[in-house]
Write a protein that holds these residues in place. Structure first.
Motif, PDB file in Angstrom:
ATOM      1  N   LEU A 228     -20.430  31.959  31.771  1.00 36.34           N
ATOM      2  CA  LEU A 228     -20.900  31.377  30.514  1.00 36.34           C
ATOM      3  C   LEU A 228     -22.331  31.790  30.185  1.00 36.34           C
ATOM      4  CD1 LEU A 228     -19.401  27.775  30.818  1.00 36.34           C
ATOM      5  CD2 LEU A 228     -18.646  29.604  29.276  1.00 36.34           C
ATOM      6  N   ALA A 229     -23.097  32.178  31.200  1.00 36.13           N
ATOM      7  CA  ALA A 229     -24.485  32.574  30.965  1.00 36.13           C
ATOM      8  C   ALA A 229     -24.605  33.975  30.393  1.00 36.13           C
ATOM      9  CB  ALA A 229     -25.276  32.495  32.279  1.00 36.13           C
ATOM     10  N   GLY A 230     -23.629  34.835  30.682  1.00 36.03           N
ATOM     11  CA  GLY A 230     -23.762  36.241  30.343  1.00 36.03           C
ATOM     12  C   GLY A 230     -22.980  36.699  29.133  1.00 36.03           C
ATOM     13  N   ASP A 231     -23.078  37.997  28.869  1.00 33.37           N
ATOM     14  CA  ASP A 231     -22.464  38.586  27.680  1.00 33.37           C
ATOM     15  C   ASP A 231     -20.939  38.590  27.714  1.00 33.37           C
ATOM     16  OD1 ASP A 231     -24.955  39.037  26.668  1.00 33.37           O
ATOM     17  OD2 ASP A 231     -25.033  41.156  27.213  1.00 33.37           O
ATOM     18  N   ALA A 232     -20.349  38.417  28.888  1.00 32.39           N
ATOM     19  CA  ALA A 232     -18.885  38.398  28.978  1.00 32.39           C
ATOM     20  C   ALA A 232     -18.293  37.238  28.187  1.00 32.39           C
ATOM     21  CB  ALA A 232     -18.438  38.314  30.442  1.00 32.39           C
ATOM     22  N   SER A 233     -19.094  36.195  27.964  1.00 35.35           N
ATOM     23  CA  SER A 233     -18.627  35.030  27.198  1.00 35.35           C
ATOM     24  C   SER A 233     -19.297  34.966  25.829  1.00 35.35           C
ATOM     25  CB  SER A 233     -18.930  33.741  27.973  1.00 35.35           C
ATOM     26  OG  SER A 233     -20.322  33.608  28.197  1.00 35.35           O
ATOM     27  N   SER A 234     -19.639  36.121  25.283  1.00 37.28           N
ATOM     28  CA  SER A 234     -20.415  36.168  24.043  1.00 37.28           C
ATOM     29  C   SER A 234     -19.733  35.503  22.848  1.00 37.28           C
ATOM     30  CB  SER A 234     -20.745  37.623  23.683  1.00 37.28           C
ATOM     31  OG  SER A 234     -19.558  38.392  23.546  1.00 37.28           O
ATOM     32  N   PHE A 235     -18.410  35.331  22.890  1.00 37.90           N
ATOM     33  CA  PHE A 235     -17.696  34.704  21.778  1.00 37.90           C
ATOM     34  C   PHE A 235     -17.274  33.275  22.108  1.00 37.90           C
ATOM     35  CE2 PHE A 235     -14.213  34.726  18.437  1.00 37.90           C
ATOM     36  CZ  PHE A 235     -15.077  34.924  17.370  1.00 37.90           C
ATOM     37  N   VAL A 236     -17.881  32.707  23.162  1.00 37.82           N
ATOM     38  CA  VAL A 236     -17.550  31.350  23.601  1.00 37.82           C
ATOM     39  C   VAL A 236     -18.682  30.416  23.210  1.00 37.82           C
ATOM     40  CG1 VAL A 236     -16.934  29.879  25.551  1.00 37.82           C
ATOM     41  CG2 VAL A 236     -16.241  32.289  25.542  1.00 37.82           C
ATOM     42  N   HIS A 237     -18.391  29.480  22.311  1.00 36.29           N
ATOM     43  CA  HIS A 237     -19.364  28.498  21.832  1.00 36.29           C
ATOM     44  C   HIS A 237     -18.740  27.108  21.878  1.00 36.29           C
ATOM     45  CE1 HIS A 237     -22.444  31.142  19.726  1.00 36.29           C
ATOM     46  NE2 HIS A 237     -21.469  32.008  19.923  1.00 36.29           N
ATOM     47  N   GLY A 238     -19.469  26.140  22.395  1.00 38.85           N
ATOM     48  CA  GLY A 238     -19.031  24.750  22.337  1.00 38.85           C
ATOM     49  C   GLY A 238     -17.833  24.427  23.206  1.00 38.85           C
ATOM     50  N   ALA A 239     -17.553  25.244  24.204  1.00 34.11           N
ATOM     51  CA  ALA A 239     -16.396  25.021  25.071  1.00 34.11           C
ATOM     52  C   ALA A 239     -16.766  24.161  26.269  1.00 34.11           C
ATOM     53  CB  ALA A 239     -15.846  26.357  25.561  1.00 34.11           C
ATOM     54  N   VAL A 240     -15.806  23.355  26.707  1.00 30.06           N
ATOM     55  CA  VAL A 240     -15.923  22.669  27.985  1.00 30.06           C
ATOM     56  C   VAL A 240     -14.883  23.325  28.884  1.00 30.06           C
ATOM     57  CG1 VAL A 240     -15.795  20.487  29.225  1.00 30.06           C
ATOM     58  CG2 VAL A 240     -16.679  20.527  26.882  1.00 30.06           C
TER      59      VAL A 240
END
Length: 250
Positions: A228-240
């Motif tokens: 979640l910290a890196g660019d691999a999750s660049s399209f992840v917002h507001g997820a639990v």
């Protein structure tokens, strides 16, 4: 191509002197981040820093009480100074997890849990997120729990405080996401740490309710935070993101 490296990033991890926090600090450092290890115990904090440095990583200890808003703001200032003027990644890990029947909870216990699990996170984000937004980039990861998603006996206080964190995660994603700051959370299941060791077989019993059938290791939670910290999750917002062995899926 998406880079998995966090080289050049400054990461602040609260509650980083043991358990999930220490594992997360180590994992972020392995990806190249300069990690600021925040906690109350300087001896344990310096031990985490020494271990990171021994593996070739970059880390510094920063004292953090988080008992009131003034202390939270001081942590933000100290971390920003140690980070060379910025914090790019914030991992809100510090928290307490008392399991107690509702009628047994005192007012002092209630206030203490919400002060650390909710209030400290709120004002640390308030201090650090605007600067991230001004730079147009940043990642905030809140450590939550599986029991924020369902009712469980003895977990009304803890679970409700983390349910508040889940809502804050979504609110902050909506507030800061348009300015480049991604905010997400990890919904943690039973995990083997120094803090949960006293639970003994109760930890195994709780974990047995999930498809994985076992407690997590702290490093497994840390891996989700790194994602979640890196660019691999660049399209992840507001997820639990549930990292709970599948407990919230059944």
């Amino acid at each position: 191509m998406i880079s998995l490296s966090l080289a050049g990033k400054v990461a602040l991890v609260t509650g980083a002197t043991s358990g999930i926090g220490a594992a997360t600090a180590g994992a972020l450092a392995e990806q190249g981040a300069h990690v600021l290890v925040a906690g109350r115990d300087p001896e344990r904090g310096e031990a985490v820093v020494a271990a990171i440095r021994a593996r070739g990583g970059k880390a510094d200890f920063v004292a953090a009480e988080l008992g009131d808003v003034a202390a939270v703001r001081q942590l933000a200032r100290s971390a920003t100074e140690l980070g060379g003027g910025r914090v790019d990644i914030l991992v809100n890990n510090a928290g307490v997890y008392p399991f107690k029947a509702t009628e047994e909870v005192t007012e002092e216990e209630f206030d203490a849990v919400y002060a650390l699990n909710v209030k400290a996170k709120f004002f640390l984000v308030a201090e650090l997120a605007p600067a991230m937004a001004e730079r147009g980039a940043g990642s905030i990861i809140n450590i939550s729990t599986q029991v924020a998603s369902y009712g469980a006996p003895g977990m009304s206080l803890y679970g409700s405080s983390k349910a508040a964190v889940n809502l804050l995660t979504r609110s902050w994603a909506a507030e800061y996401g348009p300015r480049g700051v991604r905010v997400n959370a990890v919904g943690v299941g039973p995990t083997r740490t120094e803090g949960t060791a006293p639970m003994g077989e109760n930890l195994d019993g709780l974990a047995a309710q999930a498809p994985a059938g076992r407690p997590a290791e702290a490093e497994e939670i840390a891996a989700a935070v790194v994602y979640l910290a890196g660019d691999a999750s660049s399209f992840v917002h507001g997820a639990v993101l549930p990292v709970d062995g599948g407990r919230t899926a059944v």
